[in-house]
Design an enzyme around this catalytic site. Structure first.
Site: not given
Ligand SMILES: NC(=O)c1ccc[n+]([C@@H]2O[C@H](COP(=O)([O-])OP(=O)(O)OC[C@H]3O[C@@H](n4cnc5c(N)ncnc54)[C@H](OP(=O)(O)O)[C@@H]3O)[C@@H](O)[C@H]2O)c1
Length: 268
Positions: A160, A147
């Site tokens: 985080y 991130s």
């Molecule tokens: N969106 C942002 O602004 C942002 C910015 C910087 C970094 N990120 C990073 O990007 C990555 C993806 O996040 P996103 O933005 O796509 O968020 P998201 O839409 O909330 O997706 C998160 C994904 O992680 C999975 N997940 C969470 N806990 C889990 C568990 N215990 N076991 C298996 N799967 C799990 C969820 O699947 P299930 O709930 O179906 O298990 C979902 O598919 C993360 O590492 C996040 O820290 C996001």
């Protein structure tokens, strides 16, 4: 584990967190390039719907692997499932993640453990379990989703930033070791991206007040990450605004970084 049949001729990609957001976008991108997929997350119904859609659209093989990555046995189980299905993992996208909705002492210790398991231990173990095979075969691509927070000051009580700093540093260490074997490792460091992330964290209302120029869509972010790992960049900060923020914050003196952290919003 259920499979959507296909005859994909590309590589095999394991994507964690494929039920939403960046993981789903990675699945769409890699399937469109002809890669077979192993989709991992807890919500099996979403994975199955995505698998059916991508297998039909691109003729690739898609395995649906529901798993809770906060469970310590998950990485070993995924390796065993891949072996049982004859699925060779040459691309690993360690993407699953979440941010804690409350600060450290108010977050139940079981949830603290789960967060570390998903984003630190699980991510590291999957890299270990699949990276060795990639190196032995002389080709591999690993993207670990970190991130922009990895470059930022800490916020009071939030783990985080520290977790994502680990992902950034661990990915670079792995890239240094594996690149001579033909395996590229990239830490993808997105800024604000339109996904379900802020809904899960409970910060959607706050996030929606941020100016639009700070935001990127998931497709843009994953394309940047995939291009970066393809050419062998160990770190990818997608977007001009995010690059400017990262280059400012990472050069802050330690003391100033701490003082900036004191100004950050306290989440209870
Ligand atoms: N969106 C942002 O602004 C942002 C910015 C910087 C970094 N990120 C990073 O990007 C990555 C993806 O996040 P996103 O933005 O796509 O968020 P998201 O839409 O909330 O997706 C998160 C994904 O992680 C999975 N997940 C969470 N806990 C889990 C568990 N215990 N076991 C298996 N799967 C799990 C969820 O699947 P299930 O709930 O179906 O298990 C979902 O598919 C993360 O590492 C996040 O820290 C996001």
């Amino acid at each position: 584990m259920t499979a959507s049949d296909g005859t994909g001729t590309g590589k095999g990609a394991l994507i964690t967190g494929a039920s939403a957001g960046l993981g789903e976008a990675f699945a769409r991108l890699l399937a469109s390039e002809g890669h077979d997929l192993m989709l991992v997350a807890r919500r099996a119904d979403r994975l199955q719907a995505l698998a059916d859609e991508l297998a039909a659209a691109h003729g690739v093989r898609v395995l649906v692997c529901p798993a809770d990555l906060s469970r310590p046995e998950s990485a070993a189980a995924l390796e065993a499932q891949a072996a049982a299905e004859g699925f060779q993992v040459d691309i690993l996208i360690n993407n699953a993640g979440l941010a804690e909705p409350v600060s450290f002492l108010n977050f139940p210790v079981a949830d603290v453990r789960a967060m570390i398991e998903v984003m630190v231990t699980g991510l590291t173990e999957l890299s270990h379990r699949f990276g060795g095979g990639m190196a032995a075969r002389g080709w591999g691509r690993i993207i670990n989703v970190s991130s922009l927070a990895a470059f930022a000051p800490n916020s009071p009580g939030m783990l985080y930033t520290g977790i994502k700093s680990y992902v950034l540093n661990m990915s670079q260490a792995l890239d240094l070791q594996l690149k001579p074997s033909g395996v590229h490792v990239t830490a993808l460091c997105p800024g604000f991206t339109w996904t379900e992330f802020h809904d899960t964290q409970g910060t959607r209302e706050w996030a929606n007040r941020l100016p639009g120029f700070l935001w990127q869509d998931a497709g843009t972010v994953v394309r940047a990450g995939w291009e970066a790992v393809s050419v062998g960049h160990p770190v990818c900060v997608p977007g001009v605004v995010n690059k400017a923020v990262a280059s400012f914050t990472k050069h802050l003196p330690e003391r100033l970084r701490y003082l900036f952290g004191r100004q950050a919003r306290m989440v209870h």
